[in-house]
Design a protein around this motif. Sequence first.
Motif, PDB file in Angstrom:
ATOM      1  N   LYS A  10       0.982  -1.122   0.038  1.00 36.41           N
ATOM      2  CA  LYS A  10      -0.049  -0.118  -0.127  1.00 36.41           C
ATOM      3  C   LYS A  10       0.874   1.485   0.100  1.00 36.41           C
ATOM      4  O   LYS A  10       2.044   1.180   0.122  1.00 36.41           O
ATOM      5  CB  LYS A  10      -0.916   0.145   1.126  1.00 36.41           C
ATOM      6  CG  LYS A  10      -0.407  -0.069   2.516  1.00 36.41           C
ATOM      7  CD  LYS A  10      -1.316  -0.089   3.675  1.00 36.41           C
ATOM      8  CE  LYS A  10      -0.405  -0.185   5.037  1.00 36.41           C
ATOM      9  NZ  LYS A  10      -1.411  -0.006   6.350  1.00 36.41           N
ATOM     10  N   GLY A  11       0.143   2.357  -0.090  1.00 36.83           N
ATOM     11  CA  GLY A  11       0.975   3.521  -0.005  1.00 36.83           C
ATOM     12  C   GLY A  11       1.334   4.162  -1.286  1.00 36.83           C
ATOM     13  O   GLY A  11       1.310   3.472  -2.336  1.00 36.83           O
ATOM     14  N   VAL A  12       2.162   5.198  -1.180  1.00 35.63           N
ATOM     15  CA  VAL A  12       2.939   5.662  -2.318  1.00 35.63           C
ATOM     16  C   VAL A  12       3.985   4.901  -2.939  1.00 35.63           C
ATOM     17  O   VAL A  12       4.230   4.830  -4.213  1.00 35.63           O
ATOM     18  CB  VAL A  12       3.924   6.887  -1.693  1.00 35.63           C
ATOM     19  CG1 VAL A  12       4.697   7.371  -3.031  1.00 35.63           C
ATOM     20  CG2 VAL A  12       3.083   8.191  -1.110  1.00 35.63           C
ATOM     21  N   GLU A  15       1.887   2.688  -5.319  1.00 36.25           N
ATOM     22  CA  GLU A  15       1.477   3.755  -6.384  1.00 36.25           C
ATOM     23  C   GLU A  15       2.550   3.905  -7.512  1.00 36.25           C
ATOM     24  O   GLU A  15       2.433   3.695  -8.640  1.00 36.25           O
ATOM     25  CB  GLU A  15       1.070   4.917  -6.010  1.00 36.25           C
ATOM     26  CG  GLU A  15       0.349   5.823  -7.051  1.00 36.25           C
ATOM     27  CD  GLU A  15      -0.028   7.166  -6.616  1.00 36.25           C
ATOM     28  OE1 GLU A  15      -0.640   8.042  -7.242  1.00 36.25           O
ATOM     29  OE2 GLU A  15       0.140   7.338  -5.307  1.00 36.25           O
ATOM     30  N   GLN A  16       3.794   4.221  -7.050  1.00 39.26           N
ATOM     31  CA  GLN A  16       4.905   4.447  -7.807  1.00 39.26           C
ATOM     32  C   GLN A  16       5.026   3.054  -8.520  1.00 39.26           C
ATOM     33  O   GLN A  16       5.658   2.946  -9.518  1.00 39.26           O
ATOM     34  CB  GLN A  16       5.919   4.861  -7.044  1.00 39.26           C
ATOM     35  CG  GLN A  16       6.051   6.332  -6.368  1.00 39.26           C
ATOM     36  CD  GLN A  16       5.690   7.355  -7.610  1.00 39.26           C
ATOM     37  OE1 GLN A  16       6.500   7.198  -8.601  1.00 39.26           O
ATOM     38  NE2 GLN A  16       4.768   8.042  -7.360  1.00 39.26           N
ATOM     39  N   ALA A  17       5.289   1.965  -7.779  1.00 42.49           N
ATOM     40  CA  ALA A  17       5.838   0.831  -8.411  1.00 42.49           C
ATOM     41  C   ALA A  17       4.804  -0.108  -9.543  1.00 42.49           C
ATOM     42  O   ALA A  17       5.207  -0.152 -10.575  1.00 42.49           O
ATOM     43  CB  ALA A  17       5.539  -0.518  -7.208  1.00 42.49           C
ATOM     44  N   ILE A  18       3.358   0.639  -9.527  1.00 41.19           N
ATOM     45  CA  ILE A  18       2.298   0.223 -10.511  1.00 41.19           C
ATOM     46  C   ILE A  18       2.914   1.470 -11.662  1.00 41.19           C
ATOM     47  O   ILE A  18       2.828   0.722 -12.833  1.00 41.19           O
ATOM     48  CB  ILE A  18       1.136   0.623 -10.037  1.00 41.19           C
ATOM     49  CG1 ILE A  18       0.431  -0.561  -9.040  1.00 41.19           C
ATOM     50  CG2 ILE A  18      -0.112   0.595 -10.984  1.00 41.19           C
ATOM     51  CD1 ILE A  18      -0.530  -0.257  -8.332  1.00 41.19           C
ATOM     52  N   LEU A  19       2.961   2.758 -11.492  1.00 43.58           N
ATOM     53  CA  LEU A  19       3.456   3.207 -12.502  1.00 43.58           C
ATOM     54  C   LEU A  19       4.509   2.795 -13.276  1.00 43.58           C
ATOM     55  O   LEU A  19       4.664   2.893 -14.483  1.00 43.58           O
ATOM     56  CB  LEU A  19       3.593   5.063 -12.046  1.00 43.58           C
ATOM     57  CG  LEU A  19       2.467   5.570 -11.631  1.00 43.58           C
ATOM     58  CD1 LEU A  19       2.870   6.892 -10.818  1.00 43.58           C
ATOM     59  CD2 LEU A  19       1.659   5.683 -12.767  1.00 43.58           C
ATOM     60  N   LYS A  39      -8.438   0.208  -6.783  1.00 43.07           N
ATOM     61  CA  LYS A  39      -9.432   1.346  -6.529  1.00 43.07           C
ATOM     62  C   LYS A  39      -8.614   2.502  -6.352  1.00 43.07           C
ATOM     63  O   LYS A  39      -7.646   2.619  -6.064  1.00 43.07           O
ATOM     64  CB  LYS A  39     -10.512   1.232  -5.456  1.00 43.07           C
ATOM     65  CG  LYS A  39     -11.389  -0.136  -5.833  1.00 43.07           C
ATOM     66  CD  LYS A  39     -12.118  -0.209  -4.642  1.00 43.07           C
ATOM     67  CE  LYS A  39     -13.297  -1.511  -4.835  1.00 43.07           C
ATOM     68  NZ  LYS A  39     -14.211  -1.692  -3.811  1.00 43.07           N
ATOM     69  N   GLY A  40      -9.293   3.668  -6.630  1.00 39.34           N
ATOM     70  CA  GLY A  40      -8.847   5.023  -6.094  1.00 39.34           C
ATOM     71  C   GLY A  40      -7.344   5.321  -6.803  1.00 39.34           C
ATOM     72  O   GLY A  40      -7.387   5.089  -8.170  1.00 39.34           O
ATOM     73  N   LYS A  41      -6.492   5.734  -6.190  1.00 43.93           N
ATOM     74  CA  LYS A  41      -5.288   6.284  -6.825  1.00 43.93           C
ATOM     75  C   LYS A  41      -4.532   4.981  -7.523  1.00 43.93           C
ATOM     76  O   LYS A  41      -3.575   5.205  -8.443  1.00 43.93           O
ATOM     77  CB  LYS A  41      -4.255   6.938  -5.859  1.00 43.93           C
ATOM     78  CG  LYS A  41      -4.056   6.043  -4.534  1.00 43.93           C
ATOM     79  CD  LYS A  41      -3.001   6.900  -3.588  1.00 43.93           C
ATOM     80  CE  LYS A  41      -2.632   6.230  -2.204  1.00 43.93           C
ATOM     81  NZ  LYS A  41      -2.035   7.094  -1.374  1.00 43.93           N
TER      82      LYS A  41
END
Length: 380
Positions: A10-12, A15-19, A39-41
């Motif tokens: 979870k967390g930043v 998100e960065q790993a997905i990008l 979901k969400g970000k």
Amino acid sequence: MMTLEQLPPKGVKREQAILELGKDEANAELLFQLVNTEKGKYKTAAQKALAHLEYAPAAPLWAKLVKGKWMGSNIMSDACSDCVSEQIAPVILKTLSKLLDEGDTKPLDIEQLNFCFHLMLGKASPKMLEVYRFLAENTQRIAQLKRTPVYSDDDCTSWWITDGLRIWDATPKEKEKIPAVVLTASLIRNPDERLQALADELNERYGGNWLMPVFMKAIITQPKEQVYETYSPLLDTPQKGYLFHALGMLHYRCYPEGWTYERLGPDGMIALIFWGNYSYGTYDTRFMIERYVDLDERWLFDLAKDPEGRKPTVTWQTYNRSGVLYGSYDEMFISLLPRKVENPELKSILRDYFRIRSEKVKVEESIAVYKDAAERFGDE
């Protein structure tokens, strides 16, 4: 290739790993799975990453997003894949046609117009090239557009494509540059051979403003000596203004001695654009694109000639938080200069040039461009 289990929980970091997954075509299937499960970000990050990849099963997703909120600009503006481009181009073309029809008879809310421009960035699929051709054919209609006010006491004289490309006196002559400015920015984002060929095609057919993307294409792809030999003779012709608008999208990034904050990158000349817009509390689609380029030093000697003469306005410059002297040739010029000029002959010429210009141009003391020049090139 990453697996679902390897992603941070979870967390930043998640998100960065997905990008980051968007950098490898092998991750397309995993990203498509995440688009449908997150979901969400995290879902937004998966959509942004997947948009960079050529993954046919995602085509219906792009076709849906472009018909929705903000035309999917926050997801697809920075993506250059043909998979995205081919799905959204017909919608962009239809929207632009509708907006121009409306704009022929009444002032236009330009927000949706700008979403269309934002989505075109760097995309080079056959259907997107047709959107550029449509804009080129309708340049005069764009030049005559008027916009609705966006705040009280708005006199509607300013115009913008993005938060970093705006002018404050939106004459028809300036607005007709918009399609060529968008293609110039697209080449900075993605100098695809199809966009390069399109720039040549439109310049051959229409001339004028379309020299801007042709010149930028040369800066990005050709040896600096060849670019200078080919285009510097135009400095003695009426076409010079188009060169200055392209040079206005270049910037020599350099940091002061003793800089202690994080550097965005090494010193050097970059082609730079700030893309997207924001509406306070509603959306923010802004991002920055930069590409290292090289510029022959002879341009700097040429640009410093005739300090007593009248200089042309250079309106469509790329600014960080907007410029301090709008439309200024001198601001365009100083943005091309390193903080420390090594060539003593050039430094002497620059010192005299900016001294004369600061005496000749009547501006408020708050205007930073001449203070900056005096600091860099003043008497030692």
